[in-house]
Design an enzyme around this catalytic site. Structure first.
Site, PDB file in Angstrom:
ATOM      1  N   GLN A   1      -4.179   1.278   1.881  1.00 12.27           N
ATOM      2  CA  GLN A   1      -2.932   1.250   1.110  1.00 12.27           C
ATOM      3  C   GLN A   1      -3.061   1.911  -0.252  1.00 12.27           C
ATOM      4  O   GLN A   1      -2.051   2.169  -0.909  1.00 12.27           O
ATOM      5  CB  GLN A   1      -2.442  -0.183   0.943  1.00 12.27           C
ATOM      6  CG  GLN A   1      -1.982  -0.820   2.244  1.00 12.27           C
ATOM      7  CD  GLN A   1      -1.460  -2.218   2.025  1.00 12.27           C
ATOM      8  OE1 GLN A   1      -2.224  -3.179   1.998  1.00 12.27           O
ATOM      9  NE2 GLN A   1      -0.152  -2.342   1.834  1.00 12.27           N
TER      10      GLN A   1
ATOM     11  N   CYS B   1       5.744  -5.878   3.241  1.00 10.69           N
ATOM     12  CA  CYS B   1       4.520  -5.094   3.076  1.00 10.69           C
ATOM     13  C   CYS B   1       4.673  -4.212   1.853  1.00 10.69           C
ATOM     14  O   CYS B   1       5.730  -3.593   1.646  1.00 10.69           O
ATOM     15  CB  CYS B   1       4.268  -4.239   4.312  1.00 10.69           C
ATOM     16  SG  CYS B   1       2.773  -3.218   4.217  1.00 10.69           S
ATOM     17  N   LEU B   2       3.624  -4.144   1.052  1.00  5.85           N
ATOM     18  CA  LEU B   2       3.664  -3.309  -0.145  1.00  5.85           C
ATOM     19  C   LEU B   2       3.811  -1.829   0.189  1.00  5.85           C
ATOM     20  O   LEU B   2       4.266  -1.050  -0.648  1.00  5.85           O
ATOM     21  CB  LEU B   2       2.400  -3.534  -0.979  1.00  5.85           C
ATOM     22  CG  LEU B   2       2.174  -4.967  -1.466  1.00  5.85           C
ATOM     23  CD1 LEU B   2       0.871  -5.060  -2.261  1.00  5.85           C
ATOM     24  CD2 LEU B   2       3.347  -5.454  -2.301  1.00  5.85           C
TER      25      LEU B   2
ATOM     26  N   GLY C   1      -2.176  -9.703  -0.524  1.00  5.99           N
ATOM     27  CA  GLY C   1      -3.243  -8.986   0.157  1.00  5.99           C
ATOM     28  C   GLY C   1      -3.072  -7.499  -0.048  1.00  5.99           C
ATOM     29  O   GLY C   1      -1.959  -7.018  -0.314  1.00  5.99           O
TER      30      GLY C   1
ATOM     31  N   HIS D   1      -3.812  -3.509   9.048  1.00  6.78           N
ATOM     32  CA  HIS D   1      -3.791  -2.264   8.262  1.00  6.78           C
ATOM     33  C   HIS D   1      -5.037  -1.425   8.541  1.00  6.78           C
ATOM     34  O   HIS D   1      -4.970  -0.181   8.585  1.00  6.78           O
ATOM     35  CB  HIS D   1      -3.750  -2.586   6.765  1.00  6.78           C
ATOM     36  CG  HIS D   1      -2.375  -2.699   6.193  1.00  6.78           C
ATOM     37  ND1 HIS D   1      -1.447  -1.682   6.252  1.00  6.78           N
ATOM     38  CD2 HIS D   1      -1.770  -3.718   5.518  1.00  6.78           C
ATOM     39  CE1 HIS D   1      -0.327  -2.064   5.656  1.00  6.78           C
ATOM     40  NE2 HIS D   1      -0.502  -3.296   5.203  1.00  6.78           N
TER      41      HIS D   1
ATOM     42  N   HIS E   1      -2.368  -9.618   8.915  1.00 10.50           N
ATOM     43  CA  HIS E   1      -1.621  -8.497   8.344  1.00 10.50           C
ATOM     44  C   HIS E   1      -2.555  -7.467   7.722  1.00 10.50           C
ATOM     45  O   HIS E   1      -2.424  -6.254   7.967  1.00 10.50           O
ATOM     46  CB  HIS E   1      -0.642  -9.052   7.301  1.00 10.50           C
ATOM     47  CG  HIS E   1       0.237  -8.027   6.667  1.00 10.50           C
ATOM     48  ND1 HIS E   1       1.599  -7.977   6.861  1.00 10.50           N
ATOM     49  CD2 HIS E   1      -0.044  -7.003   5.808  1.00 10.50           C
ATOM     50  CE1 HIS E   1       2.114  -6.970   6.172  1.00 10.50           C
ATOM     51  NE2 HIS E   1       1.144  -6.370   5.502  1.00 10.50           N
ATOM     52  N   GLU E   2      -3.519  -7.936   6.921  1.00 15.72           N
ATOM     53  CA  GLU E   2      -4.414  -6.996   6.240  1.00 15.72           C
ATOM     54  C   GLU E   2      -5.395  -6.353   7.204  1.00 15.72           C
ATOM     55  O   GLU E   2      -5.711  -5.158   7.086  1.00 15.72           O
ATOM     56  CB  GLU E   2      -5.159  -7.701   5.105  1.00 15.72           C
ATOM     57  CG  GLU E   2      -4.260  -8.267   4.019  1.00 15.72           C
ATOM     58  CD  GLU E   2      -3.262  -7.262   3.472  1.00 15.72           C
ATOM     59  OE1 GLU E   2      -3.585  -6.057   3.399  1.00 15.72           O
ATOM     60  OE2 GLU E   2      -2.138  -7.673   3.119  1.00 15.72           O
TER      61      GLU E   2
END
Length: 225
Positions: A69, A122-123, A64, A168, A164-165
């Site tokens: 991000q 997480c990226l 995702g 963000h 999660h997304e």
């Protein structure tokens, strides 16, 4: 919020080399609620942005990616998970393949009281993972990239990805919700805590799992979030 108009910001971003750079924790764009998407980008520009987001997600690799991000403060996210995992992991985590999806202005609400706890990464927080307690089942509302209304239920790992997304887009990182005693380097997780569930990590590191009470791993435990 961006100092440049959003179309110019996106054009400048898309003129860079691919994959796009991923913004790391500490950047303000990750801590501010993103703007609702209300057609700020032309159809062609939106399509190019989403394509670049998908490429960046694949390259990372991740399952995702939210627009903040990559520095774009809009309520847009892409998700996709081939779920190429062992059968015991699939069963324990409810991790099933999730086709490529675009989420526009998503929001979610828990359905029922059941919660599940698993390591997340997480990226935007590279090199670290921690256990997060999340609702097992949620209702997602929003739109897709064509404007079609979404009203769907998700369970298991797909529900975790959506949460999660979407978090963000509200300026929330998974670390805000995590069991801090579980925080581990990605290498430590690979070496010690790669089991289908975090039960062994909970015993060794001293953090609670859903439905558990009392001391864990020789430490006083706090309530689960």
């Amino acid at each position: 919020m961006p100092t440049a108009p959003l179309p110019e910001l996106v054009d400048e971003l898309l003129d860079r080399c691919r994959p796009l750079p991923i913004v790391s924790a500490g950047a303000a764009v990750l801590r501010q609620p993103a703007l609702p998407y209300e057609g700020q980008l032309s159809g062609g520009r939106l399509e190019r942005l989403l394509r670049a987001m998908r490429e960046t997600m694949h390259n990372a690799p991740g399952v995702g990616l939210a627009a903040p991000q990559i520095g774009v403060p809009l309520r847009l996210a892409v998700i996709e998970d081939p779920a190429e995992v062992a059968a015991e992991v699939r069963e324990a985590r409810g991790r099933v393949p999730q086709p490529y999806r675009v989420l526009v202005n998503p929001s979610y609400e828990p359905l029922g009281d059941a919660r599940a706890a698993f390591f997340e990464g997480c990226l935007s927080v590279p090199g670290w993972q921690a256990v997060v307690h999340r609702p097992e089942r949620i209702r997602l509302r929003g739109q897709d990239e064509t404007g079609r209304e979404l009203d769907e239920e998700f369970t298991g790992w797909p529900a975790r990805i959506v949460q999660h997304e979407t978090d963000h887009l509200d300026g929330v990182l998974y670390l805000d919700l995590a069991e801090t005693r579980s925080l581990s380097s990605a290498q430590a997780v690979a070496d010690h805590w790669s089991q289908p569930t975090p039960a062994a990590a909970a015993r060794a590191l001293g953090f609670p799992l859903p439905g558990e009470h009392g001391p864990q791993g020789g430490q006083d435990r706090h309530d689960a979030p």
